[in-house]
Design a protein around this motif. Structure first.
Motif, short mmCIF file in Angstrom:
data_model
loop_
_atom_site.label_atom_id
_atom_site.label_comp_id
_atom_site.label_asym_id
_atom_site.label_seq_id
_atom_site.Cartn_x
_atom_site.Cartn_y
_atom_site.Cartn_z
N TRP A 188 0.84 -1.21 0.00
CA TRP A 188 0.00 0.00 0.00
C TRP A 188 0.87 1.25 0.00
CZ3 TRP A 188 -4.78 -0.48 3.73
CH2 TRP A 188 -5.57 -1.56 3.31
N ARG A 189 0.38 2.29 -0.64
CA ARG A 189 1.13 3.56 -0.68
C ARG A 189 1.36 4.15 0.70
NH1 ARG A 189 -0.86 7.63 -5.44
NH2 ARG A 189 0.09 6.55 -7.23
N GLN A 190 0.34 4.07 1.53
CA GLN A 190 0.40 4.68 2.86
C GLN A 190 0.86 3.69 3.93
OE1 GLN A 190 -0.17 7.98 3.00
NE2 GLN A 190 -0.58 7.88 0.79
N LYS A 193 2.74 4.95 7.09
CA LYS A 193 1.86 5.71 8.00
C LYS A 193 1.04 4.76 8.85
CE LYS A 193 1.41 9.93 5.23
NZ LYS A 193 0.48 10.82 4.47
#
Length: 343
Positions: A188-190, A193
């Motif tokens: 996932w891109r995030q 985070k």
């Protein structure tokens, strides 16, 4: 005593020579057969009640009969399901637990044979994982042992762009695997985070709602396990520090030889969690250590070019035998075991 040490030597030797042999060759098959035979004989020789965790399981301190369906789901239902399955055929509680340990032994043996079948994994890595974890997973850990094994398989296949969704079952075996399951979303891109936010939210939620959770019967066993582990936590010793230094050395050498490949999200996650748990408590970190060892040793790094040195290094793993013996004694830290095994 002589018979027991001879069995240890035969188990180690058969696994060592199987790892040296060409996959599925005649010699490989013979050594695998010897490994299964000798390890089963040793399992028969050592009473299951001599391992370090036996009475925590037998007295239902770290797994419980669920009081509701919610309680069943929340309290690591795998082991209780195995227990119930064997009670359908066996009446004696002692014999039920004996069957559970044999069942775990079979799973463990299959896992380490699977490890031998990995043609793109250097022999020294197979031997190191075998020596450190064979007795721990097969003779002691009924709950988290299978979870560690599934994670290892997930890591191996995922890092080679193959799906392994069976890892989603690991929280049903041991709830600590929820932390490393974050790696399931590593593409996932995030992701990074999420990696920082989710653990903080879990800890904050637990602290805030602990008084409320304590009143819900479904959470009783989870809270009781936390109490048992915190009260029964062994003294931090030199070996815990030494093990941390060993893993730190592997990480350091990884950055020396493989540089940017060490920045893979799964490796970063396991290294981060291991480091955090060590500074919380080195013993907690030791229990987390199989995750980072599997991550470091099963990750598909580029092979080193000097084949001659790798071959020599592989053969030198025969010197790990004393560590193999130590791992058996470490898995059975009872006076009774020492008296029986050494007499």
């Amino acid at each position: 005593m002589i018979l027991n040490f001879l069995l240890l030597l035969l188990i180690f030797g058969s696994y060592y020579f199987a790892a040296l042999s060409a996959l599925k060759s005649r010699n490989w098959t013979i050594f695998i057969g010897c490994f299964i035979l000798f390890s089963a004989f040793l399992r028969q020789q050592i009473d299951v009640n001599l391992n370090s965790d036996y009475y925590f399981y037998y007295d239902f301190k770290i797994f419980h009969k669920p009081s509701s369906f919610l309680s069943f789901l929340l309290n690591e239902p795998y082991l209780y399901s195995v227990y119930v399955f064997f009670t359908l055929f066996i009446d004696s509680k002692k014999e039920v637990f004996l069957a559970m340990y044999w069942f775990n032994f079979v799973i463990n043996s299959l896992f380490f044979i699977w490890l031998l079948c990995l043609i793109d994994l250097e022999m020294w890595k197979k031997m190191l994982l075998f020596v450190i974890h064979y007795f721990l997973f097969g003779f002691v850990l009924l709950r988290n042992g299978p979870a560690y094994m599934l994670f290892a398989m997930y890591l191996y296949y995922t890092c080679r762009d193959k799906k392994f969704n069976w890892v989603l079952l690991t929280p049903l075996m041991h709830i600590s695997s929820l932390i490393v399951l974050l790696t399931y979303f590593h593409k996932w891109r995030q992701y990074f985070k999420i990696l920082f936010i989710i653990p903080l939210l879990i800890v904050a939620t637990f602290i805030l709602f602990q008084p409320f959770l304590a009143k819900i019967a479904a959470f009783d066993s989870i809270l009781s396990k936390i109490d048992i582990y915190s009260q029964g936590m062994p003294v931090i010793g030199f070996l815990h520090i030494l093990f941390f230094l060993f893993i730190s050395f592997l990480v350091f050498m990884g950055f020396i030889f493989y540089k940017s490949k060490m920045l893979h999200p799964i490796l970063i996650t396991t290294m981060l969690f291991y480091g955090v748990t060590f500074f919380i408590n080195p013993i907690v970190a030791y229990r987390f250590s199989p995750y980072i060892l599997f991550a470091l040793l099963l990750f598909p790094f580029d092979k080193l070019r000097n084949e001659k040195k790798i071959t020599t290094f592989n053969k030198l793993t025969i010197l790990l035998f004393p560590l193999f013996v130590y791992s058996l004694f470490n898995a059975h830290r009872t006076e009774s075991f020492r008296n029986i095994f050494l007499k």
